[in-house]
Write a protein that holds these residues in place. Structure first.
Motif, mmCIF file in Angstrom:
data_model
loop_
_atom_site.group_PDB
_atom_site.id
_atom_site.type_symbol
_atom_site.label_atom_id
_atom_site.label_comp_id
_atom_site.label_asym_id
_atom_site.label_seq_id
_atom_site.Cartn_x
_atom_site.Cartn_y
_atom_site.Cartn_z
ATOM 1 N N LEU A 137 -29.219 44.913 103.803
ATOM 2 C CA LEU A 137 -29.030 44.136 105.031
ATOM 3 C C LEU A 137 -27.884 43.157 104.788
ATOM 4 C CD1 LEU A 137 -29.880 42.916 107.836
ATOM 5 C CD2 LEU A 137 -31.369 41.367 106.550
ATOM 6 N N ILE A 138 -26.875 43.188 105.658
ATOM 7 C CA ILE A 138 -25.790 42.199 105.572
ATOM 8 C C ILE A 138 -26.016 41.189 106.692
ATOM 9 C CG2 ILE A 138 -23.306 41.807 105.588
ATOM 10 C CD1 ILE A 138 -22.925 44.632 104.508
ATOM 11 N N CYS A 139 -26.419 39.989 106.317
ATOM 12 C CA CYS A 139 -26.714 38.939 107.291
ATOM 13 C C CYS A 139 -25.461 38.068 107.448
ATOM 14 C CB CYS A 139 -27.916 38.106 106.848
ATOM 15 S SG CYS A 139 -28.491 37.049 108.178
ATOM 16 N N GLY A 140 -24.797 38.218 108.612
ATOM 17 C CA GLY A 140 -23.475 37.602 108.805
ATOM 18 C C GLY A 140 -22.408 38.687 108.814
ATOM 19 N N ALA A 141 -22.832 39.914 109.134
ATOM 20 C CA ALA A 141 -21.932 41.080 109.089
ATOM 21 C C ALA A 141 -20.784 40.976 110.076
ATOM 22 C CB ALA A 141 -22.729 42.353 109.354
ATOM 23 N N THR A 142 -20.934 40.151 111.124
ATOM 24 C CA THR A 142 -19.910 40.038 112.154
ATOM 25 C C THR A 142 -18.722 39.172 111.739
ATOM 26 O OG1 THR A 142 -21.407 38.357 113.038
ATOM 27 C CG2 THR A 142 -21.326 40.474 114.200
ATOM 28 N N GLY A 143 -18.824 38.467 110.617
ATOM 29 C CA GLY A 143 -17.734 37.599 110.164
ATOM 30 C C GLY A 143 -16.718 38.357 109.322
ATOM 31 N N GLY A 144 -15.749 37.604 108.804
ATOM 32 C CA GLY A 144 -14.707 38.230 107.990
ATOM 33 C C GLY A 144 -15.268 38.820 106.705
ATOM 34 N N VAL A 145 -16.057 38.025 105.972
ATOM 35 C CA VAL A 145 -16.648 38.534 104.726
ATOM 36 C C VAL A 145 -17.540 39.730 105.047
ATOM 37 C CG1 VAL A 145 -18.045 37.975 102.703
ATOM 38 C CG2 VAL A 145 -16.588 36.209 103.716
ATOM 39 N N GLY A 146 -18.310 39.603 106.130
ATOM 40 C CA GLY A 146 -19.256 40.658 106.499
ATOM 41 C C GLY A 146 -18.566 41.982 106.799
ATOM 42 N N ALA A 147 -17.463 41.926 107.547
ATOM 43 C CA ALA A 147 -16.773 43.176 107.904
ATOM 44 C C ALA A 147 -16.183 43.856 106.665
ATOM 45 C CB ALA A 147 -15.689 42.895 108.939
ATOM 46 N N CYS A 181 -31.998 45.336 99.280
ATOM 47 C CA CYS A 181 -31.244 44.119 98.953
ATOM 48 C C CYS A 181 -30.575 43.532 100.203
ATOM 49 C CB CYS A 181 -30.228 44.379 97.863
ATOM 50 S SG CYS A 181 -29.358 45.911 97.996
ATOM 51 N N ILE A 182 -30.138 42.295 100.040
ATOM 52 C CA ILE A 182 -29.527 41.556 101.161
ATOM 53 C C ILE A 182 -28.264 40.841 100.669
ATOM 54 C CG2 ILE A 182 -29.819 39.547 102.689
ATOM 55 C CD1 ILE A 182 -32.709 40.315 103.096
ATOM 56 N N ILE A 183 -27.225 40.911 101.504
ATOM 57 C CA ILE A 183 -26.047 40.058 101.299
ATOM 58 C C ILE A 183 -26.155 38.932 102.324
ATOM 59 C CG2 ILE A 183 -23.535 39.929 101.376
ATOM 60 C CD1 ILE A 183 -23.424 42.860 100.512
ATOM 61 N N HIS A 184 -26.328 37.724 101.834
ATOM 62 C CA HIS A 184 -26.565 36.557 102.703
ATOM 63 C C HIS A 184 -25.254 35.813 102.931
ATOM 64 C CE1 HIS A 184 -27.861 32.123 102.841
ATOM 65 N NE2 HIS A 184 -27.991 32.609 104.059
ATOM 66 N N LEU A 185 -24.721 35.917 104.156
ATOM 67 C CA LEU A 185 -23.462 35.251 104.515
ATOM 68 C C LEU A 185 -23.670 34.244 105.637
ATOM 69 C CD1 LEU A 185 -21.355 38.555 104.718
ATOM 70 C CD2 LEU A 185 -21.582 37.048 102.742
ATOM 71 N N ALA A 186 -24.853 34.268 106.251
ATOM 72 C CA ALA A 186 -25.162 33.359 107.369
ATOM 73 C C ALA A 186 -26.675 33.330 107.544
ATOM 74 C CB ALA A 186 -24.494 33.847 108.653
ATOM 75 N N GLY A 187 -27.164 32.298 108.229
ATOM 76 C CA GLY A 187 -28.596 32.208 108.527
ATOM 77 C C GLY A 187 -29.391 31.638 107.348
ATOM 78 N N PRO A 246 -40.459 44.290 96.957
ATOM 79 C CA PRO A 246 -40.725 43.622 95.676
ATOM 80 C C PRO A 246 -39.744 44.124 94.606
ATOM 81 C CG PRO A 246 -42.766 44.394 96.684
ATOM 82 C CD PRO A 246 -41.650 44.939 97.529
ATOM 83 N N GLY A 247 -39.190 43.169 93.853
ATOM 84 C CA GLY A 247 -38.233 43.529 92.803
ATOM 85 C C GLY A 247 -36.817 43.721 93.323
ATOM 86 N N GLY A 248 -36.584 43.451 94.622
ATOM 87 C CA GLY A 248 -35.258 43.649 95.210
ATOM 88 C C GLY A 248 -34.315 42.486 94.895
ATOM 89 N N ARG A 249 -33.102 42.560 95.481
ATOM 90 C CA ARG A 249 -32.057 41.574 95.134
ATOM 91 C C ARG A 249 -31.443 40.951 96.387
ATOM 92 N NH1 ARG A 249 -31.254 46.873 94.105
ATOM 93 N NH2 ARG A 249 -29.002 46.870 93.864
ATOM 94 N N LEU A 250 -30.989 39.712 96.202
ATOM 95 C CA LEU A 250 -30.265 39.002 97.270
ATOM 96 C C LEU A 250 -29.058 38.330 96.629
ATOM 97 C CD1 LEU A 250 -31.615 36.759 100.089
ATOM 98 C CD2 LEU A 250 -30.087 35.720 98.433
ATOM 99 N N ASP A 303 -40.815 37.877 94.791
ATOM 100 C CA ASP A 303 -40.446 38.813 93.720
ATOM 101 C C ASP A 303 -39.061 39.385 94.034
ATOM 102 O OD1 ASP A 303 -40.315 40.601 91.670
ATOM 103 O OD2 ASP A 303 -41.859 41.966 92.463
ATOM 104 N N VAL A 304 -38.064 38.498 93.971
ATOM 105 C CA VAL A 304 -36.697 38.835 94.374
ATOM 106 C C VAL A 304 -35.733 38.173 93.401
ATOM 107 C CG1 VAL A 304 -34.961 38.248 96.138
ATOM 108 C CG2 VAL A 304 -37.178 39.115 96.847
ATOM 109 N N ARG A 305 -34.683 38.885 93.010
ATOM 110 C CA ARG A 305 -33.656 38.270 92.156
ATOM 111 C C ARG A 305 -32.517 37.771 93.052
ATOM 112 N NH1 ARG A 305 -30.986 42.502 88.869
ATOM 113 N NH2 ARG A 305 -29.082 42.109 90.007
ATOM 114 N N ALA A 306 -32.299 36.461 93.048
ATOM 115 C CA ALA A 306 -31.265 35.879 93.930
ATOM 116 C C ALA A 306 -30.092 35.377 93.098
ATOM 117 C CB ALA A 306 -31.842 34.734 94.750
ATOM 118 N N THR A 307 -28.876 35.698 93.548
ATOM 119 C CA THR A 307 -27.667 35.322 92.808
ATOM 120 C C THR A 307 -26.668 34.679 93.759
ATOM 121 O OG1 THR A 307 -27.990 37.345 91.516
ATOM 122 C CG2 THR A 307 -25.873 36.211 91.254
ATOM 123 N N PRO A 308 -26.306 33.406 93.528
ATOM 124 C CA PRO A 308 -25.217 32.827 94.327
ATOM 125 C C PRO A 308 -23.878 33.385 93.833
ATOM 126 C CG PRO A 308 -26.163 31.181 92.831
ATOM 127 C CD PRO A 308 -26.860 32.485 92.534
#
Ligand SMILES: NC(=O)c1ccc[n+]([C@@H]2O[C@H](COP(=O)([O-])OP(=O)(O)OC[C@H]3O[C@@H](n4cnc5c(N)ncnc54)[C@H](OP(=O)(O)O)[C@@H]3O)[C@@H](O)[C@H]2O)c1
Length: 307
Positions: free
Chosen positions: A148-158, A212-218, A229-233, A248-253
């Protein structure tokens, strides 16, 4: 030279005459032709950077650049006067910028622009493309995974949609209904509307959650509930392990760190036709303040600035 500056936070940027910069040790001066708006420009104008890094007024806005080398400082190798270059100005101290006719730039923030890379595209590639590259690489996306790309409509997201697709992932993109065409054009497989019930729509598509999720907004912490469970962000907004403790998630800034390898890699992807630069609107230097306002209000993809 003309530059778009602020003299204090929470004021509109304006075009001012400033002395042209010199090339210090390890720096080049670039005659800038193109740039683009990034979150950093907004955070500079609204004062959020005060708590992030040292600064000195006047602050010239703009981080991305494409142009021509007009001076080379001591200790710089591999770049010469007259070279076409592009890159991103990322420094520990905020003062100079690239919404200006000339910018001094550490040489590690620049790469030669290859023939097949359009200069306008090059001016919108560095920071957002670098953040997308860092995000997709940090996730270690595998073929067949769902992201899931959250913020997909932005520059980084596209940029990130395209990179994740090339890794063989199924991409779920956030978009409002009227923005669906935009994310589909860059390769999104599925769309969830972030302006209504994002979690409900995602659960309807993937009842067990996404890999997994790419968090760019929200709200990045709320997003952790939507991962198996065991997924990544990964997050360009600083969400790390402490924030998702209890999941149960591995989060990386992730941070975009400029390097020749990163810039050459991005340029090659564009030249080979694997990556499109998602410029949706173009502004002149005199319109840069409006470009930043538009970016802060609601913008699709990249907003280009022609110097
Ligand atoms: N760490 C780093 O090195 C680094 C580097 C580059 C960028 N960044 C950061 O990464 C973020 C993304 O950058 P960007 O240039 O792509 O910004 P952007 O162009 O503003 O993209 C964000 C997109 O997300 C949408 N959005 C807003 N709220 C949302 C929500 N709740 N759920 C889903 N989507 C939502 C926005 O649309 P609407 O406004 O129309 O709703 C916009 O299209 C920014 O915060 C930027 O500062 C960090």
């Amino acid at each position: 030279m003309r530059a778009v500056v602020i003299d204090e936070f929470n004021t509109d940027p304006r075009v001012r005459k400033l002395p042209s910069p010199d090339a210090g040790d390890g720096e080049i001066v670039v005659d800038v032709d193109y740039s683009s708006v990034n979150g950093m420009d907004l955070f500079t104008c609204n004062g959020m950077v005060q708590h992030m890094m040292p600064y000195q007024f006047p602050i010239t806005l703009g981080r991305d650049f494409a142009g021509t080398v007009s001076a080379v400082g001591a200790g710089v190798s591999g770049l010469a006067v007259g070279d076409p270059v592009f890159g991103m100005l990322v420094t520990a101290h905020l003062h100079g910028g690239t919404f200006a006719e000339r910018a001094s730039v550490p040489a590690y923030c620049a790469a030669k622009r290859p023939h097949g890379l359009d200069p306008e595209d090059a001016g919108a590639l560095g920071l957002a493309g670098g953040a997308a590259r860092a995000s997709v690489d940090a996730l270690g996306l595998c073929p067949g995974e769902t992201v899931l790309i959250c913020g997909a409509t932005g520059g980084v997201g596209a940029f990130a949609i395209q990179m994740a697709k090339r890794r063989g992932a199924t991409v779920v993109a956030t978009a409002r209904p009227e923005q669906a065409d935009f994310v589909e054009r860059f390769g999104a497989d599925e769309i969830v509307d972030y302006s209504s019930d994002l979690a409900g729509e995602l659960r309807a598509l993937h009842p067990d959650g996404v890999d997994c999720i790419i968090h760019l907004a929200g709200d990045g912490i709320a997003l952790a509930d939507l991962i198996v469970p065991g997924g990544r962000l990964v997050s360009t907004l600083g969400v790390g392990p402490e924030a998702v403790a209890g999941h149960d998630v591995r989060a990386t800034p992730v941070m975009t760190i400029p390097s020749l390898g990163l810039l050459e890699g991005l340029a090659n992807e564009v030249v080979q036709g694997d990556l499109r630069v998602p410029i949706t609107h173009r502004y002149s230097l005199d319109e840069a303040a409006q470009a930043i306002r538009d970016f802060g209000a609601s913008a699709l993809g990249k907003l280009g600035v022609t110097v």
